[in-house]
Design an enzyme around this catalytic site. Structure first.
Site, PDB file in Angstrom:
ATOM      1  N   SER A   1      13.181  31.781  16.905  1.00  0.00           N
ATOM      2  CA  SER A   1      12.062  31.694  17.811  1.00  0.00           C
ATOM      3  C   SER A   1      11.349  33.019  17.654  1.00  0.00           C
ATOM      4  CB  SER A   1      12.487  31.244  19.142  1.00  0.00           C
ATOM      5  OG  SER A   1      11.408  31.288  20.027  1.00  0.00           O
TER       6      SER A   1
ATOM      7  N   LYS B   1       9.954  28.662  14.497  1.00  0.00           N
ATOM      8  CA  LYS B   1       9.275  28.308  15.719  1.00  0.00           C
ATOM      9  C   LYS B   1       8.575  29.750  16.052  1.00  0.00           C
ATOM     10  CE  LYS B   1      10.839  28.183  20.236  1.00  0.00           C
ATOM     11  NZ  LYS B   1      11.743  27.463  21.199  1.00  0.00           N
TER      12      LYS B   1
ATOM     13  N   LYS C   1       6.076  31.175  19.007  1.00  0.00           N
ATOM     14  CA  LYS C   1       5.473  30.958  20.205  1.00  0.00           C
ATOM     15  C   LYS C   1       4.091  31.339  20.338  1.00  0.00           C
ATOM     16  CE  LYS C   1       9.288  31.090  22.635  1.00  0.00           C
ATOM     17  NZ  LYS C   1       9.736  30.149  23.836  1.00  0.00           N
TER      18      LYS C   1
ATOM     19  N   ASP D   1       5.916  26.545  20.225  1.00  0.00           N
ATOM     20  CA  ASP D   1       6.534  26.505  21.610  1.00  0.00           C
ATOM     21  C   ASP D   1       5.370  27.189  22.605  1.00  0.00           C
ATOM     22  OD1 ASP D   1       7.644  26.144  23.850  1.00  0.00           O
ATOM     23  OD2 ASP D   1       9.405  27.449  23.509  1.00  0.00           O
TER      24      ASP D   1
ATOM     25  N   GLU E   1       6.289  22.218  21.249  1.00  0.00           N
ATOM     26  CA  GLU E   1       7.225  22.257  22.238  1.00  0.00           C
ATOM     27  C   GLU E   1       6.611  22.543  23.573  1.00  0.00           C
ATOM     28  OE1 GLU E   1      10.629  24.806  21.311  1.00  0.00           O
ATOM     29  OE2 GLU E   1      11.376  24.779  23.405  1.00  0.00           O
TER      30      GLU E   1
ATOM     31  N   ASP F   1      11.121  20.851  26.679  1.00  0.00           N
ATOM     32  CA  ASP F   1      12.052  21.850  27.007  1.00  0.00           C
ATOM     33  C   ASP F   1      12.114  21.867  28.693  1.00  0.00           C
ATOM     34  OD1 ASP F   1      13.367  24.242  27.679  1.00  0.00           O
ATOM     35  OD2 ASP F   1      12.285  25.448  26.246  1.00  0.00           O
TER      36      ASP F   1
ATOM     37  N   LYS G   1      19.180  22.774  26.703  1.00  0.00           N
ATOM     38  CA  LYS G   1      19.752  24.030  26.974  1.00  0.00           C
ATOM     39  C   LYS G   1      20.604  23.863  28.129  1.00  0.00           C
ATOM     40  CE  LYS G   1      15.504  26.912  26.069  1.00  0.00           C
ATOM     41  NZ  LYS G   1      14.375  27.397  26.843  1.00  0.00           N
TER      42      LYS G   1
ATOM     43  N   GLY H   1      17.491  28.175  23.217  1.00  0.00           N
ATOM     44  CA  GLY H   1      18.313  29.447  23.373  1.00  0.00           C
ATOM     45  C   GLY H   1      17.502  30.039  24.724  1.00  0.00           C
TER      46      GLY H   1
HETATM   47  O1  OSB Z   1      10.925  28.255  25.941  1.00  0.00           O
HETATM   48  O2  OSB Z   1      12.560  28.281  24.242  1.00  0.00           O
HETATM   49  C1  OSB Z   1      12.218  28.786  25.099  1.00  0.00           C
HETATM   50  C2  OSB Z   1      13.500  32.278  25.418  1.00  0.00           C
HETATM   51  C3  OSB Z   1      13.371  32.679  26.888  1.00  0.00           C
HETATM   52  C4  OSB Z   1      12.844  31.728  27.659  1.00  0.00           C
HETATM   53  C5  OSB Z   1      12.549  30.530  27.134  1.00  0.00           C
HETATM   54  C6  OSB Z   1      12.504  30.341  25.572  1.00  0.00           C
HETATM   55  C7  OSB Z   1      12.902  31.219  24.787  1.00  0.00           C
HETATM   56  C8  OSB Z   1      12.982  31.262  23.434  1.00  0.00           C
HETATM   57  C9  OSB Z   1      14.049  32.241  22.854  1.00  0.00           C
HETATM   58  O3  OSB Z   1      12.325  30.671  22.814  1.00  0.00           O
HETATM   59  C10 OSB Z   1      15.111  31.467  22.223  1.00  0.00           C
HETATM   60  C11 OSB Z   1      16.189  32.449  21.478  1.00  0.00           C
HETATM   61  O4  OSB Z   1      15.985  33.153  20.391  1.00  0.00           O
HETATM   62  O5  OSB Z   1      17.282  32.627  22.418  1.00  0.00           O
HETATM   63 MG    MG Z   2      10.799  26.229  24.827  1.00  0.00          MG
END
Ligand code: OSB
Ligand code: MG
Length: 376
Positions: free
Chosen positions: A136, A162, A164, A189, A214, A239, A263, A291
């Site tokens: 991510s 992925k 953001k 995402d 996402e 999510d 998660k 994550g």
């Molecule tokens: O939306 O998946 C998410 C991190 C913090 C809060 C929300 C998210 C995320 C990530 C990071 O996308 C995922 C990771 O590398 O741990």
């Molecule tokens: Mg997410």
């Protein structure tokens, strides 16, 4: 039956190796609640994934601390628990606070695996020997910087990128990435950054052949995601909206999404995560493990969960070095050149904690002990 003698709460502060920016803000370091269970000479750890602020969800480290100390830990110390699977019922009277519950429940599962001398993965019902990994990538200072990051992660072997995104960091970015890498497995995402007025805009992303989009809309929504999914060829992945098995069933039934991100903290622990996984499996919906910028303790638990059969898409479970200068487990989590993590087979999580390092990072602690019990 498992009897917990003491529960130790601690807050550790850890700077991130790289800042992480999402549509809800920038994280440069983490304040993390860890729980440590003592039982019969064994020790097991759990990580609470709640952030410093209630921006991703309504939980945060300080609410998790209070709920753990005042409500959850006393319940766990008061009984002999029938393994990790017994925690759901034990904590049921307390509404919400799923990340706080998960930290304790997951530690109980870890303890149970140690007691049985089996791997946590196999205790959870895992069958995979390796798990596929994605990354991510946060919002960057410039498109050039993002391109460099992607090139680095692809060279490291990661199987899915992925991105953001948020209004202003979306279509132009996807265009640039697709121009350079037309065929990589790519997703995005939004962490709830869009609204109904943006539906046409989101539908235009069908041209980028994304694996999924996402959580584009509200963090607690099913209805408008279903409205959007009807208009999209690209799969929506939920999510934030999925808090439990019932939510997963509703989302699948309403066609709010075609993929689910699980998660373990968000759904309240391994038991509920397995229930979401099984519900999705029965309905032909693939899942993957999300994550939350975890330390090695949460990361090890994510690896065990990802070994379940329906975790068929690459997760956001990646190498320790992407987050930390030095992790609090030994060995650190590493990813092979094929973009895979080998699931440990030894007893427990397979990633022993570095107690000295944890001590050095601790800024706050609290111990809660079982009341002396009279045995006949
Ligand atoms: O939306 O998946 C998410 C991190 C913090 C809060 C929300 C998210 C995320 C990530 C990071 O996308 C995922 C990771 O590398 O741990
Ligand atoms: Mg997410």
């Amino acid at each position: 039956m498992i009897k917990i003698d003491a529960i130790h709460l601690r807050e550790i502060n850890m700077p991130l190796a790289y800042p992480f920016e999402t549509s809800f803000g920038v994280t440069t370091g983490r304040r993390i609640l860890l729980v440590e269970l003592e039982s019969d000479g064994l020790t097991a750890w759990g990580e609470c994934v709640a952030g410093e602020h209630p921006y991703y969800s309504d939980e945060m480290i300080d609410t998790a601390w209070i709920i753990t100390e005042s409500e959850l830990a006393p319940r766990l110390l008061d009984v002999e628990v029938d393994g990790g699977g017994g925690c759901l019922k034990l904590f049921k009277q307390v509404r919400g606070h799923r990340m706080a519950k998960a930290a304790l429940e997951n530690a109980v599962w870890d303890l149970e695996a140690q007691r049985q001398g089996v791997s946590l993965a196999s205790l959870l019902g895992g069958t995979r020997t390796v798990i596929p990994c994605g990354v991510s990538i946060g919002i960057q200072a410039s498109p050039e910087q993002l391109m460099d990051k992607i090139a680095t992660e692809l060279a490291a072997g990661y199987q899915r990128i992925k991105l953001k995104c948020k209004p202003g960091w979306d279509t132009k970015i996807f265009e640039a990435v697709r121009a350079r890498w037309p065929d990589i497995t790519l997703s995005c995402d939004a962490n709830s950054a869009y609204r109904v007025r943006d539906l046409d805009h989101i539908v235009s992303w069908d041209q980028f052949n994304l694996l999924m989009i996402e959580q584009p809309l509200w963090y607690d929504d099913f209805y408008f995601h279903a409205m959007l999914q009807k208009r999209l060829d690209t799969a929506i992945c939920l999510d934030e909206s999925i808090r439990n098995r019932r939510d997963a069933l509703a989302a699948i039934e309403m066609e709010s999404c075609r993929i689910i991100n699980i998660k373990v903290g968000r759904v309240g622990g391994f038991s509920e995560a397995i229930a979401v996984h099984n519900a999705a499996t029965e309905r032909g919906v693939p899942v993957w493990c999300g994550g939350m910028l975890e330390t090695g303790i949460g990361r090890a638990h994510n690896i065990a969960l990802s070994s379940l059969p329906n975790f068929s898409l690459p997760g956001d479970v990646s190498a320790s070095s992407r987050y930390w200068e030095e992790d609090i487990i030994e060995p650190a989590v590493t990813v092979s050149a094929k973009g895979e993590i080998v699931v440990p087979t030894g007893a427990g999580s397979g990633y022993p904690v570095q107690k000295d390092r944890i001590e050095a990072l601790t800024v706050r602690r609290q111990s809660i002990r079982a009341k002396a019990r009279v045995t006949a």
